[in-house]
Scaffold this motif. Structure first.
Motif, PDB file in Angstrom:
ATOM      1  N   VAL A   7       0.862  -1.175   0.000  1.00 45.32           N
ATOM      2  CA  VAL A   7       0.000   0.000   0.000  1.00 45.32           C
ATOM      3  C   VAL A   7       0.903   1.230   0.000  1.00 45.32           C
ATOM      4  N   VAL A   8       0.752   2.073  -1.024  1.00 48.22           N
ATOM      5  CA  VAL A   8       1.563   3.283  -1.158  1.00 48.22           C
ATOM      6  C   VAL A   8       0.625   4.479  -1.021  1.00 48.22           C
ATOM      7  N   LEU A   9       0.854   5.287  -0.005  1.00 50.60           N
ATOM      8  CA  LEU A   9      -0.044   6.390   0.326  1.00 50.60           C
ATOM      9  C   LEU A   9       0.470   7.707  -0.258  1.00 50.60           C
ATOM     10  N   HIS A  10      -0.436   8.449  -0.909  1.00 50.07           N
ATOM     11  CA  HIS A  10      -0.121   9.768  -1.458  1.00 50.07           C
ATOM     12  C   HIS A  10      -1.034  10.804  -0.813  1.00 50.07           C
ATOM     13  N   GLU A  11      -0.568  12.038  -0.790  1.00 53.17           N
ATOM     14  CA  GLU A  11      -1.302  13.077  -0.072  1.00 53.17           C
ATOM     15  C   GLU A  11      -2.649  13.399  -0.713  1.00 53.17           C
ATOM     16  N   ASN A  12      -2.698  13.459  -2.039  1.00 50.23           N
ATOM     17  CA  ASN A  12      -3.929  13.850  -2.717  1.00 50.23           C
ATOM     18  C   ASN A  12      -3.944  13.244  -4.120  1.00 50.23           C
ATOM     19  N   ALA A  13      -5.049  13.483  -4.827  1.00 56.17           N
ATOM     20  CA  ALA A  13      -5.222  12.864  -6.138  1.00 56.17           C
ATOM     21  C   ALA A  13      -4.182  13.328  -7.144  1.00 56.17           C
ATOM     22  N   GLU A  14      -3.816  14.595  -7.102  1.00 57.62           N
ATOM     23  CA  GLU A  14      -2.837  15.107  -8.062  1.00 57.62           C
ATOM     24  C   GLU A  14      -1.465  14.479  -7.830  1.00 57.62           C
ATOM     25  N   ALA A  17      -1.581  10.899  -9.110  1.00 57.61           N
ATOM     26  CA  ALA A  17      -1.476  10.802 -10.567  1.00 57.61           C
ATOM     27  C   ALA A  17      -0.049  11.039 -11.038  1.00 57.61           C
ATOM     28  N   GLN A  18       0.591  12.069 -10.511  1.00 57.46           N
ATOM     29  CA  GLN A  18       1.958  12.388 -10.919  1.00 57.46           C
ATOM     30  C   GLN A  18       2.920  11.257 -10.568  1.00 57.46           C
ATOM     31  N   GLN A  19       2.823  10.758  -9.361  1.00 58.33           N
ATOM     32  CA  GLN A  19       3.766   9.736  -8.922  1.00 58.33           C
ATOM     33  C   GLN A  19       3.499   8.387  -9.581  1.00 58.33           C
ATOM     34  N   THR A  20       2.236   8.097  -9.879  1.00 60.35           N
ATOM     35  CA  THR A  20       1.931   6.855 -10.590  1.00 60.35           C
ATOM     36  C   THR A  20       2.468   6.911 -12.011  1.00 60.35           C
ATOM     37  N   ALA A  21       2.353   8.078 -12.651  1.00 57.35           N
ATOM     38  CA  ALA A  21       2.921   8.241 -13.996  1.00 57.35           C
ATOM     39  C   ALA A  21       4.434   8.041 -13.971  1.00 57.35           C
ATOM     40  N   ARG A  22       5.098   8.618 -12.977  1.00 60.05           N
ATOM     41  CA  ARG A  22       6.556   8.433 -12.856  1.00 60.05           C
ATOM     42  C   ARG A  22       6.897   6.967 -12.600  1.00 60.05           C
ATOM     43  N   ARG A  49     -11.553   8.721 -13.227  1.00 66.61           N
ATOM     44  CA  ARG A  49     -11.008  10.035 -12.869  1.00 66.61           C
ATOM     45  C   ARG A  49      -9.495   9.994 -12.724  1.00 66.61           C
ATOM     46  N   VAL A  50      -9.031   9.173 -11.812  1.00 73.55           N
ATOM     47  CA  VAL A  50      -7.596   9.174 -11.528  1.00 73.55           C
ATOM     48  C   VAL A  50      -6.818   8.515 -12.656  1.00 73.55           C
ATOM     49  N   GLY A  51      -7.434   7.565 -13.358  1.00 75.32           N
ATOM     50  CA  GLY A  51      -6.773   6.960 -14.503  1.00 75.32           C
ATOM     51  C   GLY A  51      -6.481   7.982 -15.581  1.00 75.32           C
ATOM     52  N   GLY A  52      -7.467   8.830 -15.862  1.00 65.97           N
ATOM     53  CA  GLY A  52      -7.268   9.875 -16.859  1.00 65.97           C
ATOM     54  C   GLY A  52      -6.211  10.881 -16.439  1.00 65.97           C
ATOM     55  N   ARG A  53      -6.213  11.267 -15.176  1.00 67.10           N
ATOM     56  CA  ARG A  53      -5.212  12.219 -14.687  1.00 67.10           C
ATOM     57  C   ARG A  53      -3.812  11.613 -14.719  1.00 67.10           C
ATOM     58  N   THR A  54      -3.731  10.323 -14.452  1.00 66.62           N
ATOM     59  CA  THR A  54      -2.431   9.644 -14.513  1.00 66.62           C
ATOM     60  C   THR A  54      -1.895   9.645 -15.935  1.00 66.62           C
ATOM     61  N   LEU A  55      -2.756   9.383 -16.912  1.00 65.40           N
ATOM     62  CA  LEU A  55      -2.309   9.371 -18.302  1.00 65.40           C
ATOM     63  C   LEU A  55      -1.933  10.766 -18.782  1.00 65.40           C
TER      64      LEU A  55
END
Length: 272
Positions: A7-14, A17-22, A49-55
């Motif tokens: 489980v990898v926790l991120h502060e918010n949706a943005e 998305a950024q870290q998943t893309a990286r 939602r988050v899938g689109g932001r990740t792409l």
């Protein structure tokens, strides 16, 4: 199927998305570097939602990442889809339309090989479409030969050895278009299933089956938002029933990663 779950926790949706893309770019680069050409890299994309932001983030980051690496031949990168609404091509409801729009601004990604699921105007019905996508998967199933996998390494015959398979999770715990209490969850040995009555429109959909999802080396469940918190908590509960929460069935051959923002993790112990 591996029992290794992270489980990898991120502060918010943005940030998610950024870290998943990286993370995805790093994973693709690692496989390209470790696998002799012209062996492919297979990635399964998700919508939502988050899938689109990740792409979108992936498209923004890809140019710099590829330019900074030697030998990145992205014609070896194959992009598949975990599910699709069975509507006409180009419809805003389609995951592939969302994905192409998100990545269109990145010339670095132009060489990738797209594998969209059939659309409603391709001819035939949804059952025919599922069979055609299953056949396309099977064409690439032998690209890597026998998978090099830790543990039991179970892989469904007739699908590629997916390197990364990304999924969203719904508030009800559904993944792809595998919804609670549906017969699609019990279809074994089937790479592509048809959901005829999804609980949210459009009702008619195609989806990778449970066994196809479990064929991926790594499964990433990418989830943001407080409305998804119950689905995340149930999906991570080892005692949860897969019929009630399909996300329980989404497990990778090597690792399963839950990439979540703080809101989606709010019902997990210690992460509120």
């Amino acid at each position: 199927m591996s029992d290794h779950v992270e489980v990898v926790l991120h502060e918010n949706a943005e940030d998610l998305a950024q870290q998943t893309a990286r993370r995805l770019l790093a994973a693709v680069g690692e496989v390209l570097g470790s696998r002799p050409a012209p062996a492919p890299v297979h990635v399964v994309l998700t919508g939502g939602r988050v899938g689109g932001r990740t792409l979108q983030a992936l498209g923004e980051l890809a140019g710099d990442a590829v330019a900074g690496e030697e030998g990145w031949d992205l014609s070896r990168l194959h992009l598949w889809f975990g599910d699709e609404r069975y509507v006409p091509a180009g419809s805003d409801d389609r995951n592939d339309a969302q994905a192409r729009a998100a990545l269109a601004s990145s010339p670095a990604l132009a060489p990738v090989c797209w594998h969209p699921m059939p659309s409603a105007d391709d001819g035939g019905d949804a059952v025919d479409a599922a069979a055609r996508y299953a056949a396309e998967l099977a064409e690439h199933a032998e690209d890597l030969g026998a998978p090099d996998v830790e543990g039991d390494g179970r892989q469904l015959p007739g699908v590629p050895a997916f390197d990364v398979l990304m999924l969203g999770v719904g508030p009800d715990g559904h993944v792809a278009s595998l919804f609670p209490d549906r017969q699609t969850l019990s279809q074994q040995g089937v790479s592509v299933v048809v959901e005829e009555d999804a609980p949210k429109p459009p009702a008619l959909r195609l989806s990778l089956g449970v066994d196809a999802i479990r064929s991926a080396a790594e499964v990433w469940l990418v989830v943001a938002g407080e409305d998804k918190a119950q689905g995340v908590a149930r999906g991570l509960d080892p005692d949860e029933d897969v019929v009630r929460t399909p996300a329980v069935a989404a497990r990778g051959r090597r690792v399963t990663r839950w990439l979540v923002d703080r809101a989606a993790a709010s019902q997990l112990s210690g992460n509120a």
